[in-house]
Motif scaffolding. Structure first.
Motif, short mmCIF file in Angstrom:
data_model
loop_
_atom_site.label_atom_id
_atom_site.label_comp_id
_atom_site.label_asym_id
_atom_site.label_seq_id
_atom_site.Cartn_x
_atom_site.Cartn_y
_atom_site.Cartn_z
N CYS A 15 1.09 -1.22 -0.29
CA CYS A 15 0.11 -0.18 0.08
C CYS A 15 0.83 1.19 -0.21
N THR A 16 1.95 1.10 0.81
CA THR A 16 2.91 2.52 0.72
C THR A 16 3.43 2.42 -0.58
N LEU A 17 3.95 1.55 -1.16
CA LEU A 17 4.39 1.53 -2.57
C LEU A 17 3.51 1.99 -3.50
N ILE A 18 2.20 1.63 -3.54
CA ILE A 18 1.14 2.35 -4.38
C ILE A 18 1.03 3.63 -4.09
N ALA A 19 1.05 4.27 -2.71
CA ALA A 19 0.80 5.51 -2.52
C ALA A 19 2.10 6.34 -3.08
N HIS A 20 3.25 5.56 -2.85
CA HIS A 20 4.51 6.33 -3.16
C HIS A 20 4.46 6.60 -4.76
N GLU A 21 4.02 5.54 -5.52
CA GLU A 21 4.08 5.89 -7.09
C GLU A 21 2.98 6.87 -7.31
N THR A 22 1.93 6.80 -6.78
CA THR A 22 0.88 7.71 -6.95
C THR A 22 1.38 9.14 -6.83
N VAL A 23 1.79 9.48 -5.87
CA VAL A 23 2.18 10.86 -5.61
C VAL A 23 3.52 11.32 -6.19
N SER A 24 4.28 10.05 -6.64
CA SER A 24 5.42 10.38 -7.59
C SER A 24 4.82 10.87 -9.06
N LEU A 25 3.84 10.13 -9.42
CA LEU A 25 3.08 10.54 -10.59
C LEU A 25 2.57 11.84 -10.71
N LEU A 26 2.02 12.28 -9.61
CA LEU A 26 1.18 13.41 -9.51
C LEU A 26 2.32 14.76 -9.66
N ASN A 27 3.52 14.37 -8.66
CA ASN A 27 4.66 15.43 -8.88
C ASN A 27 5.38 15.63 -10.20
N ALA A 28 5.28 14.32 -11.14
CA ALA A 28 5.69 14.54 -12.27
C ALA A 28 4.97 15.05 -13.39
N ASP A 29 3.74 14.96 -13.09
CA ASP A 29 2.54 15.33 -14.13
C ASP A 29 1.32 15.74 -13.43
N LYS A 54 -7.55 0.79 9.39
CA LYS A 54 -7.05 2.27 9.59
C LYS A 54 -5.66 2.45 9.19
N GLU A 55 -4.92 1.57 9.06
CA GLU A 55 -3.47 1.63 8.82
C GLU A 55 -3.22 2.31 7.49
N VAL A 56 -4.11 2.37 6.71
CA VAL A 56 -3.83 2.88 5.42
C VAL A 56 -4.41 4.29 5.20
N ILE A 57 -5.29 4.80 6.10
CA ILE A 57 -5.70 6.20 6.27
C ILE A 57 -4.91 7.16 5.92
N PRO A 58 -3.56 7.31 6.54
CA PRO A 58 -2.46 8.39 6.22
C PRO A 58 -2.08 8.19 4.90
N LEU A 59 -1.99 7.03 4.41
CA LEU A 59 -1.60 6.73 2.71
C LEU A 59 -2.66 7.43 1.70
N LEU A 60 -3.76 7.27 2.16
CA LEU A 60 -5.12 7.71 1.28
C LEU A 60 -5.01 9.42 1.55
N MET A 61 -4.99 9.81 2.77
CA MET A 61 -4.88 11.29 3.05
C MET A 61 -3.89 11.87 2.17
N TRP A 62 -2.57 11.33 2.10
CA TRP A 62 -1.54 11.91 1.56
C TRP A 62 -1.80 11.98 -0.08
N ILE A 63 -2.29 10.91 -0.76
CA ILE A 63 -2.54 10.99 -2.02
C ILE A 63 -3.84 12.03 -2.19
N LEU A 89 10.67 10.65 -3.89
CA LEU A 89 9.93 9.79 -4.72
C LEU A 89 10.44 9.38 -6.06
N LEU A 90 11.61 9.69 -6.22
CA LEU A 90 12.40 9.36 -7.41
C LEU A 90 12.75 7.99 -7.48
N PRO A 91 13.33 7.32 -6.42
CA PRO A 91 13.76 6.09 -6.64
C PRO A 91 12.50 4.98 -7.27
#
Length: 183
Positions: A15-29, A54-63, A89-91
């Motif tokens: 889930c953290t990886l998906i959020a990482h890649e989602t936010v990375s995508l938004l920062n790039a485009d 509840k563990e994923v709520i911070p990730l959803l809020m971040w996205i 978020l680049l790696p």
């Protein structure tokens, strides 16, 4: 990274990886909101199927915060502060981590309701496209940005939790006019 020193992804790591890649995508485009929304939905579906609650709520809020920031940027061309530095978020995940993520998504899809299967498939496809899995496997191309490790993802999740907590506290204080703060 040697296989014997590699940490396996847990459902929360994925889930953290998906959020990482989602936010990375938004920062790039900033105009990639549709793709980001599909990834967010994939995270939500996977988290529900994995009973993370509840563990994923911070990730959803971040996205959600980064999606709103991207919308604002598209409308005004003014950047807003990011919760996590975009440079972090680049790696991308290495090939083994991407294959592990795909396998976890597919395992979940097998037992998921039919309408969730397509979402999980699209999430797997998008993650591997963004991470350059095909290039890594077919041409042994290693990205210049380096690889994100499971430990990096765990640190990133903790940093997101802390940043959201601090932001919530700042918002609460800002909503209390006339309150005297002790040093």
């Amino acid at each position: 990274m040697k296989a014997n020193t590699r940490s396996a992804l847990t459902p929360l790591d994925l889930c953290t990886l998906i959020a990482h890649e989602t936010v990375s995508l938004l920062n790039a485009d900033a105009e990639a909101l549709d793709s980001a929304l599909r990834l967010r939905t994939g995270l939500d579906v996977y988290a529900a199927a994995s009973e993370l609650g509840k563990e994923v709520i911070p990730l959803l809020m971040w996205i959600d915060r980064e999606m709103e920031s991207a919308r604002q940027y598209t409308a005004t061309e003014q950047d807003t502060p990011h919760l996590i530095s975009p440079d972090r978020l680049l790696p991308v995940p290495d090939a083994a981590a991407q294959l592990n993520a795909v396998w976890m998504l597919f395992q979940t899809a097998v037992n998921a309701p039919e309408d969730y299967r397509q979402t999980l498939l699209e999430t797997a496809r998008t993650l591997t496209e963004m991470g350059g899995l095909e290039d890594m496997l077919l041409t042994t191309k290693i990205p210049a940005t380096g690889f994100v490790s499971v430990e990096d993802l765990r640190t990133e999740l903790e940093d997101v939790r802390v940043a959201l907590h601090l932001q919530e506290a700042a918002d609460h204080i800002a909503g209390q006019p006339g309150q005297i703060l002790s040093p």
